[in-house]
Design a protein around this motif. Sequence first.
Motif, PDB file in Angstrom:
ATOM      1  N   THR A 145       3.677  12.847   7.479  1.00 42.33           N
ATOM      2  CA  THR A 145       4.881  12.519   8.233  1.00 42.33           C
ATOM      3  C   THR A 145       5.939  13.596   8.043  1.00 42.33           C
ATOM      4  O   THR A 145       6.623  14.005   8.991  1.00 42.33           O
ATOM      5  N   LEU A 146       6.082  14.054   6.806  1.00 46.47           N
ATOM      6  CA  LEU A 146       7.022  15.140   6.527  1.00 46.47           C
ATOM      7  C   LEU A 146       6.623  16.394   7.299  1.00 46.47           C
ATOM      8  O   LEU A 146       7.473  17.073   7.882  1.00 46.47           O
ATOM      9  N   CYS A 147       5.331  16.689   7.339  1.00 44.22           N
ATOM     10  CA  CYS A 147       4.844  17.854   8.067  1.00 44.22           C
ATOM     11  C   CYS A 147       5.184  17.741   9.547  1.00 44.22           C
ATOM     12  O   CYS A 147       5.629  18.720  10.176  1.00 44.22           O
ATOM     13  N   TYR A 148       5.000  16.557  10.112  1.00 44.20           N
ATOM     14  CA  TYR A 148       5.339  16.335  11.524  1.00 44.20           C
ATOM     15  C   TYR A 148       6.827  16.586  11.771  1.00 44.20           C
ATOM     16  O   TYR A 148       7.207  17.249  12.744  1.00 44.20           O
ATOM     17  N   ARG A 149       7.658  16.049  10.880  1.00 49.60           N
ATOM     18  CA  ARG A 149       9.102  16.188  11.072  1.00 49.60           C
ATOM     19  C   ARG A 149       9.547  17.645  10.982  1.00 49.60           C
ATOM     20  O   ARG A 149      10.424  18.088  11.722  1.00 49.60           O
TER      21      ARG A 149
ATOM     22  N   ASN B  15       0.835  -1.195   0.000  1.00 48.45           N
ATOM     23  CA  ASN B  15       0.000   0.000   0.000  1.00 48.45           C
ATOM     24  C   ASN B  15       0.872   1.248   0.000  1.00 48.45           C
ATOM     25  O   ASN B  15       1.800   1.362   0.802  1.00 48.45           O
ATOM     26  N   VAL B  16       0.578   2.161  -0.897  1.00 50.63           N
ATOM     27  CA  VAL B  16       1.322   3.414  -0.983  1.00 50.63           C
ATOM     28  C   VAL B  16       0.369   4.550  -0.619  1.00 50.63           C
ATOM     29  O   VAL B  16      -0.559   4.845  -1.372  1.00 50.63           O
ATOM     30  N   HIS B  17       0.584   5.147   0.545  1.00 48.77           N
ATOM     31  CA  HIS B  17      -0.263   6.247   1.003  1.00 48.77           C
ATOM     32  C   HIS B  17       0.536   7.549   0.917  1.00 48.77           C
ATOM     33  O   HIS B  17       1.299   7.891   1.817  1.00 48.77           O
ATOM     34  N   LEU B  18       0.375   8.268  -0.169  1.00 50.33           N
ATOM     35  CA  LEU B  18       1.131   9.496  -0.372  1.00 50.33           C
ATOM     36  C   LEU B  18       0.762  10.546   0.672  1.00 50.33           C
ATOM     37  O   LEU B  18       1.619  11.306   1.130  1.00 50.33           O
ATOM     38  N   ASN B  19      -0.517  10.582   1.079  1.00 51.11           N
ATOM     39  CA  ASN B  19      -0.935  11.552   2.091  1.00 51.11           C
ATOM     40  C   ASN B  19      -0.249  11.282   3.427  1.00 51.11           C
ATOM     41  O   ASN B  19       0.131  12.212   4.148  1.00 51.11           O
TER      42      ASN B  19
END
Length: 216
Positions: A202-206, A193-197
């Motif tokens: 995750t990037l936003c959290y980091r 499964n590829v969940h781009l959102n």
Amino acid sequence: MPKRENISMSVIRRLPRYYRFLKLLREKGVTRISSTELSAKLGLTASQIRQDLNCFGGFGQQGYGYMVDQLCTEIGNILGLSHAYKAVLIGAGNLGQAIASHLSFETEGFTLVGIFDNADAKIGRTINGLTVRNIDTLERFCNLEKPTMAVLCVPRSAVESLSDRLYALGIRCFWNFSHYDINMKYGDAIVENVHLNDSLMTLCYRITNDPMRTTK
């Protein structure tokens, strides 16, 4: 050596990263590298790298390191990249077009043999040498070509009925870009499964929690 089915997915998911980096080193003419040098480049510990590779046998020599070409080839064999499993792609929208146009299936273990959609505006278009086919011809095509894997680039609402059709045709492997969980219905299917959102969040959290970032 542990049985392949007992090796954790966390180890398996690191293999493509090793392979990609070793391939780059090989292209640059690097012939040998140590686990310490690998760890510095990949942000992993040397112990972790050695443990991962030891799951599949000993490829290096203490005090000598790894032969780049040999290790790259061995990891490619472990991943099965030479198999050229036949794949079909369902959904020729923006995402499907991007995947079909820019992803090198042939170097990643697959051969894309068919692209399908249900929109008249997309049917008949050519993407990377393949003509987009009407989804109504899926059964006939799959019975002839016998693909192993399906790439699903369709809305979540369409995946359940589509996966039913594909499963009935003998396809048990899916690269799924929707948010529908195929394994809930077909437990024996192999699904990535590829969940781009999720990746974007995750990037936003980091970024939000980066201590080096100065908030203005």
